[in-house]
Design an enzyme around this catalytic site. Sequence first.
Site, PDB file in Angstrom:
ATOM      1  N   GLY A   9     -40.601  -3.180 -68.652  1.00  0.00           N
ATOM      2  CA  GLY A   9     -40.170  -4.576 -68.539  1.00  0.00           C
ATOM      3  C   GLY A   9     -40.350  -5.056 -67.113  1.00  0.00           C
ATOM      4  N   LEU A  10     -40.164  -6.347 -66.940  1.00  0.00           N
ATOM      5  CA  LEU A  10     -40.393  -6.963 -65.628  1.00  0.00           C
ATOM      6  C   LEU A  10     -39.347  -6.513 -64.599  1.00  0.00           C
ATOM      7  CD1 LEU A  10     -41.196 -10.639 -66.721  1.00  0.00           C
ATOM      8  CD2 LEU A  10     -42.834  -8.897 -65.971  1.00  0.00           C
ATOM      9  N   SER A  11     -39.661  -6.739 -63.346  1.00  0.00           N
ATOM     10  CA  SER A  11     -38.733  -6.436 -62.264  1.00  0.00           C
ATOM     11  C   SER A  11     -37.436  -7.233 -62.453  1.00  0.00           C
ATOM     12  CB  SER A  11     -39.371  -6.783 -60.925  1.00  0.00           C
ATOM     13  OG  SER A  11     -38.461  -6.547 -59.877  1.00  0.00           O
ATOM     14  N   GLY A  12     -36.316  -6.555 -62.325  1.00  0.00           N
ATOM     15  CA  GLY A  12     -35.021  -7.224 -62.464  1.00  0.00           C
ATOM     16  C   GLY A  12     -34.544  -7.363 -63.901  1.00  0.00           C
ATOM     17  N   THR A  16     -33.477  -0.098 -64.352  1.00  0.00           N
ATOM     18  CA  THR A  16     -32.708   0.867 -63.561  1.00  0.00           C
ATOM     19  C   THR A  16     -31.246   0.882 -64.011  1.00  0.00           C
ATOM     20  OG1 THR A  16     -34.191   0.714 -61.664  1.00  0.00           O
ATOM     21  CG2 THR A  16     -31.939   1.432 -61.201  1.00  0.00           C
ATOM     22  N   SER A  83     -44.488  -0.422 -65.877  1.00  0.00           N
ATOM     23  CA  SER A  83     -45.560   0.000 -66.804  1.00  0.00           C
ATOM     24  C   SER A  83     -46.210  -1.195 -67.506  1.00  0.00           C
ATOM     25  CB  SER A  83     -45.039   0.978 -67.869  1.00  0.00           C
ATOM     26  OG  SER A  83     -43.841   1.599 -67.521  1.00  0.00           O
TER      27      SER A  83
HETATM   28  N1  LIG Z   1     -27.338  -7.783 -69.379  1.00  0.00           N
HETATM   29  C1  LIG Z   1     -27.860  -7.222 -68.290  1.00  0.00           C
HETATM   30  N2  LIG Z   1     -28.565  -6.082 -68.419  1.00  0.00           N
HETATM   31  C2  LIG Z   1     -29.125  -5.508 -67.328  1.00  0.00           C
HETATM   32  N3  LIG Z   1     -29.005  -5.990 -66.059  1.00  0.00           N
HETATM   33  C3  LIG Z   1     -28.297  -7.120 -65.892  1.00  0.00           C
HETATM   34  C4  LIG Z   1     -27.711  -7.778 -67.000  1.00  0.00           C
HETATM   35  N4  LIG Z   1     -27.089  -8.876 -66.535  1.00  0.00           N
HETATM   36  C5  LIG Z   1     -27.258  -8.891 -65.214  1.00  0.00           C
HETATM   37  N5  LIG Z   1     -27.983  -7.844 -64.805  1.00  0.00           N
HETATM   38  C6  LIG Z   1     -28.359  -7.584 -63.412  1.00  0.00           C
HETATM   39  O1  LIG Z   1     -29.757  -7.684 -63.324  1.00  0.00           O
HETATM   40  C7  LIG Z   1     -30.236  -6.766 -62.329  1.00  0.00           C
HETATM   41  C8  LIG Z   1     -31.223  -5.821 -62.966  1.00  0.00           C
HETATM   42  O2  LIG Z   1     -31.776  -5.041 -61.949  1.00  0.00           O
HETATM   43  P1  LIG Z   1     -32.462  -3.615 -62.169  1.00  0.00           P
HETATM   44  O3  LIG Z   1     -32.616  -3.053 -60.809  1.00  0.00           O
HETATM   45  O4  LIG Z   1     -31.734  -2.827 -63.185  1.00  0.00           O
HETATM   46  O5  LIG Z   1     -33.866  -4.080 -62.769  1.00  0.00           O
HETATM   47  P2  LIG Z   1     -35.192  -3.235 -62.910  1.00  0.00           P
HETATM   48  O6  LIG Z   1     -35.727  -3.601 -64.250  1.00  0.00           O
HETATM   49  O7  LIG Z   1     -34.944  -1.819 -62.629  1.00  0.00           O
HETATM   50  O8  LIG Z   1     -36.127  -3.876 -61.799  1.00  0.00           O
HETATM   51  P3  LIG Z   1     -37.298  -3.190 -60.901  1.00  0.00           P
HETATM   52  O9  LIG Z   1     -38.526  -3.127 -61.769  1.00  0.00           O
HETATM   53  O10 LIG Z   1     -37.470  -4.153 -59.758  1.00  0.00           O
HETATM   54  O11 LIG Z   1     -36.815  -1.848 -60.455  1.00  0.00           O
HETATM   55  C9  LIG Z   1     -29.022  -6.025 -61.790  1.00  0.00           C
HETATM   56  O12 LIG Z   1     -28.595  -6.673 -60.625  1.00  0.00           O
HETATM   57  C10 LIG Z   1     -28.023  -6.183 -62.928  1.00  0.00           C
HETATM   58  O13 LIG Z   1     -26.694  -6.112 -62.491  1.00  0.00           O
HETATM   59 MG   LIG Z   2     -35.612  -0.542 -61.162  1.00  0.00          MG
END
Ligand SMILES: Nc1ncnc2c1ncn2[C@@H]1O[C@H](COP(=O)(O)OP(=O)(O)OP(=O)(O)O)[C@@H](O)[C@H]1O
Ligand SMILES: [Mg+2]
Length: 173
Positions: A9-12, A16, A83
């Site tokens: 999935g996309l960044s954020g 994680t 990915s």
């Molecule tokens: N329902 C939700 N599920 C997951 N994350 C959430 C949700 N609502 C808010 N968030 C917030 O969104 C952010 C998600 O960030 P995270 O680092 O997990 O993303 P990521 O997919 O790992 O990004 P990256 O590819 O940049 O590593 C966190 O700050 C988290 O607290």
């Molecule tokens: Mg991450």
Amino acid sequence: MSFTLWFTGLSGAGKTSLSSRLYEELLKRSIPAELLDGDVIRNNFAQDLTFSKEHRNINVKRIGFLSKLLNKHGVVAIVAMISPYAEVREQNRQTIGKYIEVFVDCPLEVLETRDPKGLYAKAKKGTIKHFTGVSDPYESPQHPDVVVNTDVQTIEESLSVILEHLKEKSFIE
Ligand SMILES: Nc1ncnc2c1ncn2[C@@H]1O[C@H](COP(=O)(O)OP(=O)(O)OP(=O)(O)O)[C@@H](O)[C@H]1O
Ligand SMILES: [Mg+2]
């Protein structure tokens, strides 16, 4: 039974956040597991790689291979990596076998407001190039095993959906 659970999935989007919660849940159940997070991998395992299509795909394949090795020794691999390309995700599905793809879906508009690392702002300004979803492609999974929608689900709700799937498929009890 060992398996690889792959968050894409996309960044954020929450890869994680969700992967670390899942990791905790497996350890609670005394299931040996290892967390392979994109950021950690980039800093310790893939420093030689750029964000070109070729290098992103090498990264995804390397971690796919590592996951299979972990699985062979009874360790669940939990992978959290953007990915972006469907073709190598499918190659991993074939080589790993016990592969569960979780699409962490969230609209770009929501991600741009979350922007915990300030990356979307930089990508939009052009300070970061090749940023997935903004200036680089993301091929959404057409047949993921699980989809979580983190714009409308809490982390715990998404986690429950994943755990239910693992139970349904007899990967966990
Ligand atoms: N329902 C939700 N599920 C997951 N994350 C959430 C949700 N609502 C808010 N968030 C917030 O969104 C952010 C998600 O960030 P995270 O680092 O997990 O993303 P990521 O997919 O790992 O990004 P990256 O590819 O940049 O590593 C966190 O700050 C988290 O607290
Ligand atoms: Mg991450």
